[in-house]
Design an enzyme around this catalytic site. Structure first.
Site, PDB file in Angstrom:
ATOM      1  N   CYS A 123     -30.997  85.314 -85.495  1.00  0.00           N
ATOM      2  CA  CYS A 123     -30.164  85.633 -84.346  1.00  0.00           C
ATOM      3  C   CYS A 123     -30.974  85.741 -83.059  1.00  0.00           C
ATOM      4  CB  CYS A 123     -29.395  86.922 -84.599  1.00  0.00           C
ATOM      5  SG  CYS A 123     -28.127  86.728 -85.859  1.00  0.00           S
ATOM      6  N   ASP A 177     -19.589  89.345 -89.815  1.00  0.00           N
ATOM      7  CA  ASP A 177     -18.584  89.451 -88.748  1.00  0.00           C
ATOM      8  C   ASP A 177     -17.199  89.760 -89.316  1.00  0.00           C
ATOM      9  OD1 ASP A 177     -20.189  89.058 -86.503  1.00  0.00           O
ATOM     10  OD2 ASP A 177     -20.111  86.878 -86.707  1.00  0.00           O
ATOM     11  N   LYS A 222     -30.102  83.220 -80.330  1.00  0.00           N
ATOM     12  CA  LYS A 222     -28.843  83.341 -79.604  1.00  0.00           C
ATOM     13  C   LYS A 222     -29.071  83.239 -78.090  1.00  0.00           C
ATOM     14  CE  LYS A 222     -24.946  86.418 -80.578  1.00  0.00           C
ATOM     15  NZ  LYS A 222     -24.508  87.529 -81.427  1.00  0.00           N
TER      16      LYS A 222
END
Lengths: 233, 346
Positions: B16, B89, B19
């Site tokens: 991540c 998520d 990102k």
């Protein structure tokens, strides 16, 4: 030993490469200063962090956005006392460290004894004496961070001290909860004897949690300290 | 890297940490509109972890997609982490995953096919554990390997956990320790400790399924998962409401081993700086912690834990239940303080 400077161009390199390049250069004891250029603020911040952690002082930071050029100089704990007199005083070392003059010739990379001597009678024996798990006073969290940085730098030395003596709160550094065990392990692998005060372990009830080093007593430790060049932090 | 399967050396960013920064994304999406579709509950204009679409049968569809470059060298483990991260998520919405589609980028000339196979096996391992069917996918040849999943879940209409529905009287629970970005940097710098590496691997490969299941019994008022924007970045999104902000006790946040050292050594990912710049203005009293800890709190997490707000009276019970299930969960703060802000206390 002639002072040497190394120039590193780390522009275009993603983190952590710039820091790794500086770290590698700093591991060579012949290198006394490093001039490093990066092209982003994250790399600049990381190198300044590393310098403070590993005991290098930042002589200058030149900004030519987005490029930054930093000049770092080694703050060497092995500085010979006779050389130290002629050098620009380093506040941190002057306040916290006092080199004993009992043995006139502390080890330098060139003249380090090859025997693993923890006897105080060996010529050029060096000992580091830690009586707390934090370095200096003012703020404990900062002190502990500095201590980790100190032990990190100590193990990076080509010739680390023969003895690391832990007393009073310093014994915590060698117990299981310590966050310095990895550094101590690497010091030990490089030949440093880690000697831990048994009375102190008993006092804190930590004897069962000793993770590294050997238990020693005041008589032995006094003998070693009396015959060593001692760096007391 | 000599090792043909070594994945990290082939990429500039990991997990991540790749990102886009929160500030950049906001600029790009600002003012972007679509028709007001009936059934659309949330879309990209909010900060929700997954989009919600009302099906009309009493259920909402929760959909998310997440993919990234490798954060570990082992392809099976990378696959597992990529799937755990994508599923997260759905769990953060209080939904249950039902189907997934794979997204794969692979340097077919540089890496053996066995690596791709192992990546897919690792992903399938995590999806199967989640009870989620892999129904297909799409692959592209690319110079950097990347893997991720689009995951679809279901949740009873109106029951989804939103992330900016914080009110007074809540406690904040974090279900995993933080610091995966720093551990990854230490791994790249070849100075990671075995303890840090293994704890990070274990944590990233762990599904948030059990955490979400347990939290479901404790009246969750708001929830998100901690990923690329770091704990403070995601907490700041949670605090974006008119009612009240959040107060975070920085000393209570569980850290992966040795990450304070890595932060002090200058092994801070570039994403940390982007996060600090994008969300720093939402943080009050940053002086409550040192510069190193502040960086750790903004460290981009890959497959991080859930950050959930539950009623204060239930918080201790929730933490105990999470810990009894083997999770390194901790109480990290409470609701309160200026709306829109995360106030730090020691």
């Amino acid at each position: 030993m002639s002072e040497s400077m190394i120039v590193i161009e780390a522009s275009g390199r993603p983190c952590p490469e710039p820091v790794v390049m500086v770290k590698q250069a700093s591991g060579d004891p012949a290198v006394q200063s490093i001039v490093v250029t990066v092209d982003n603020q994250a790399a600049r911040d990381n190198i300044l962090r590393f310098a403070s952690y590993a005991g290098w002082s930042v002589k200058s930071v030149q900004a030519d956005e987005p490029r930054y050029t930093m000049t770092l100089a080694r703050d060497d704990v092995r500085t010979r006392p006779d050389e130290a007199k002629g050098q620009k005083p380093d506040a941190r070392l002057e306040q916290d460290a006092a080199l004993s003059t009992k043995t006139p010739a502390p080890a330098t990379p060139a003249q380090a004894p090859t025997t693993k001597a923890n006897s105080g009678q060996a010529a050029g024996c060096t000992s580091v004496f830690l009586a707390s798990d934090a370095l200096g006073s003012g703020n404990d969290e900062l002190g502990q961070l500095l201590m980790r940085g100190f032990l990190f730098s100590l193990k990076e030395l080509e010739t680390p001290p023969q003895n690391l003596i832990l007393m009073n709160g310093g014994v915590r550094l060698a117990c299981v909860e310590s966050r310095c065990i990895d550094h101590l392990r690497q010091l030990e692998a490089k030949g440093t004897s880690i000697l831990v005060c048994g009375t102190c372990l008993d006092f804190f009830g930590l004897k069962a949690t000793l993770a590294i080093g050997s238990i020693s007593n005041m008589r032995e430790l006094t003998y070693i300290l009396a015959g060593s060049a001692v760096l007391r932090m | 890297m000599e090792d043909a399967t070594g994945l990290i050396a082939r990429t500039r960013f990991s997990g991540c940490g790749a990102k886009l920064g929160p500030g950049i994304l906001e600029k790009a999406l600002c003012g972007l509109n679509q028709p007001a579709w009936p059934g659309l509950v949330t879309d990209f204009s909010g900060n929700e972890d997954a989009g919600l679409f009302r099906l009309g049968n009493g259920q909402d569809l929760a959909q998310t997609v997440d993919f990234f470059p490798p954060i570990v060298d082992d392809p099976f483990l990378f696959g597992r982490i990529a799937a755990a991260n994508a599923l997260s998520d759905i769990y953060a919405m209080g939904a249950r995953p039902i189907t997934a589609l794979a997204l794969v980028c692979f340097p077919v000339r540089d890496l053996p096919l066995a690596s791709l196979r192992a990546m897919m096996e690792g992903g399938l391992d995590a999806l199967s554990e989640a009870g989620c069917a892999l129904v297909g996918g799409h692959s592209i040849e690319d110079s950097e390997p990347k893997l991720g999943y689009m995951v679809t879940g279901l949740v009873e209409s109106g029951q989804a956990w939103r992330n900016n529905t914080v009110r007074e009287g809540l406690s904040l629970i974090l279900t995993k320790p933080i610091g995966t970005g720093l551990v990854n940097m230490a791994m790249r710098a070849d100075c990671v400790s075995a303890a840090a590496r293994e704890a990070a691997w274990r944590s990233m490969a762990q599904l948030n399924q059990v955490a979400a299941g347990i939290l479901g019994g404790f009246s969750v008022a708001a929830c998100t998962d901690v990923t690329g924007f770091g704990l403070l970045g995601h907490a700041a999104e949670m605090a974006q409401n008119e009612v009240c902000g959040l107060t975070l006790s920085v000393g209570r946040v569980a850290l992966l081993p040795d990450v304070m050292d890595y932060a002090a050594m200058g092994l801070v990912p570039e994403g940390t700086r982007r996060n600090r710049e994008g969300r720093g203005q939402a943080i009050l009293n940053a002086g409550a912690c040192g510069a190193e800890l502040f960086d750790i709190l903004f460290d981009p997490q890959t497959s991080g834990g859930l950050l959930a707000a539950v009623p204060q009276a239930l918080a201790d019970g929730a933490v105990q239940a999470l810990q009894a299930a083997g999770l390194q969960a901790c109480l990290v703060g409470e609701s309160g303080g200026p709306p829109g802000k995360v106030s730090l206390i020691p």
